[in-house]
Design an enzyme around this catalytic site. Structure first.
Site, PDB file in Angstrom:
ATOM      1  CG  HIS A   1       5.149  24.350 -16.899  1.00 36.47           C
ATOM      2  ND1 HIS A   1       5.757  23.107 -16.931  1.00 36.47           N
ATOM      3  CD2 HIS A   1       4.677  24.546 -18.157  1.00 36.47           C
ATOM      4  CE1 HIS A   1       5.651  22.580 -18.128  1.00 36.47           C
ATOM      5  NE2 HIS A   1       5.007  23.441 -18.912  1.00 36.47           N
TER       6      HIS A   1
ATOM      7  CG  ASP B   1       6.810  17.165 -16.891  1.00 35.20           C
ATOM      8  OD1 ASP B   1       5.785  16.558 -16.550  1.00 35.20           O
ATOM      9  OD2 ASP B   1       7.934  16.630 -16.974  1.00 35.20           O
TER      10      ASP B   1
END
Length: 436
Positions: A408, A412
């Site tokens: 992450h 995303d």
């Protein structure tokens, strides 16, 4: 008897202990002053320890892989045995002419050393593996060298042991240099791990082999480095299953290759990466390295229970036959421990077929320095509601879960979800009329 104690030498001001790598001499062997007796390693350097005198080794107190404090006696040498040895050498010199035409027989000394070296290798290294000294492990951690990369390095030391120079040479030619491992800034946890219950006579202890230790370290490092997020989708692979069942026999007869699901999965992944290239990257401190090549690693279980990731290089440039040949070769080579160094390095994205073991889905750990890994669950038949020309109907379909774990920091939810959906769409849109 005049004895000389060989002590673990001091290797530097901050060094308090060292690891014994390998004994080059055994008990009963004759040594000369300054002749190398053993090899040791600290967290900074590998070194050779010479004999302090002439004599015969009468005692060895520590074995390979044992950690010894500086100043501890590691061996004892009988210096009085030198005269007897010299007398034997003199007698041997007098009869040299008589034996000059005969082929010398291997001495007990030579046989002992060979057996000891072989036994040590089998005991501590494992077949075709090289011992990793603390120095090598330290360099690998600092340079973010993956398990597969470290395994691919050819060791030039004794019994194939990897030396510092081997790693430095590899790093010099490394295609994608990575930053040093960041040091944790948070204080060390004071949490005490709960005690492990051990029942004598019932429970048993199994030492991790070298490969399992590396896998463990790599997995922990990956979880500490990448904030993992996992997304899931369900895919209808009925067309793929039916097509494969129909053509797999013809495929093998025509091409001499088995047709498994794996090359179809690799093909779908390669197409999805072409549309979403930012999933095919690595993180270099505050920079993102976007890989041009699409090299798909396929996590493969070994017979001994360990895991290795052979790589399908340039997967986007191969047709289904080319992928099938490459996948079969890598899988067979992995199971027979015949993979070449180049075949287990350079992956930019990894897939893991957890369905092979009956798992419905998985949450795989990212194979550093990649930023995503795809898990493929088991294919199961079940009733599903589908839309046809006649409206909604219930039909038996072959369904499979896909799960994508991604980093992450740079991937995303939009990118991860879109890429995963693209892989699913490629599988569901599989052309059942394609030629084999």
């Amino acid at each position: 008897m005049s004895t000389v104690e060989l002590k673990m030498p001091k290797m530097g001001e901050s060094i308090s202990e060292a690891t014994i790598l390998n004994w080059l001499k055994n008990v009963g062997d004759t040594v000369e002053e300054d002749e190398t007796i053993l090899e040791i390693a600290t967290d900074k350097v590998d070194s050779e320890v010479p004999s302090p005198c002439n004599g015969v080794i009468t005692e060895i107190r520590y074995q390979p892989n044992e950690v010894v404090e500086i100043g501890q006696v590691i061996a004892v040498i009988n210096a009085d045995a030198v005269s007897a040895t010299s007398h034997q050498k003199s007698e041997a010199t007098e009869t040299t002419a008589e034996r000059s035409q005969k082929k010398p027989e291997p001495s007990a000394h030579t046989e002992s050393r060979t057996t000891s070296s072989s036994d040590f290798k089998n005991l501590n290294l494992g077949e075709n593996d090289g011992f990793l000294s603390p120095l090598i492990i330290s360099i690998a951690q600092k340079e973010n060298i993956t398990i597969e990369e470290l395994q691919s390095i050819t060791g030039t030391g004794i019994d194939g042991r990897i030396r510092k120079s081997d790693v430095m040479q590899y790093l010099k030619n490394r295609k994608y240099p990575l930053p040093s491992r960041p040091q944790p800034s948070t204080p060390k946890s004071t949490y005490n791990a709960p005690p492990i219950s051990f029942v004598e006579g019932k429970d048993r202890i199994v030492e991790m082999d070298r490969m399992r230790k590396m896998i463990a370290d790599h997995m922990v490092y990956s979880k500490h480095t990448s904030p993992h997020v996992t997304s899931y989708i369900e895919v209808d692979v009925t067309n793929i299953v039916n097509w494969r069942n129909e053509v797999k026999v013809k495929f093998q007869e025509k091409h001499g290759e088995k047709l498994t699901f794996t090359p179809i999965f690799v093909e779908a992944v390669a197409k999805a990466i072409q549309e979403y290239p930012m999933i095919n990257v690595s993180v270099d401190d505050k920079k993102i390295v976007v890989h041009n090549d699409i090299n798909v690693g396929m996590a493969t279980a070994l017979p001994n229970g360990n895991l290795i990731v052979p790589v399908v290089k340039n997967a986007d440039e191969k047709n289904l036959l080319g992928l099938a040949k490459r996948v079969n070769h890598l899988a067979n080579s992995a199971r027979s421990n015949a993979l070449k160094p180049d075949e287990i390095q350079g992956s930019t994205f990894t897939i893991s077929n957890v369905g092979t073991f009956g798992s419905l889905m998985g949450t795989p750990i990212i194979n550093q320095p990649e930023v995503a890994i795809l898990a493929l669950g088991i294919i199961k038949k079940r009733p599903e509601v589908i839309t046809t020309e006649n409206g909604d109907e219930i039909a038996i379909r072959s369904m499979m879960y896909l799960s994508l774990s991604f980093d992450h920091r740079v991937v995303d939810g939009f990118l991860g979800g879109s890429f995963l959906r693209k892989v699913g769409d490629e599988l569901e849109a599989f052309d059942i009329n394609r030629e084999i």
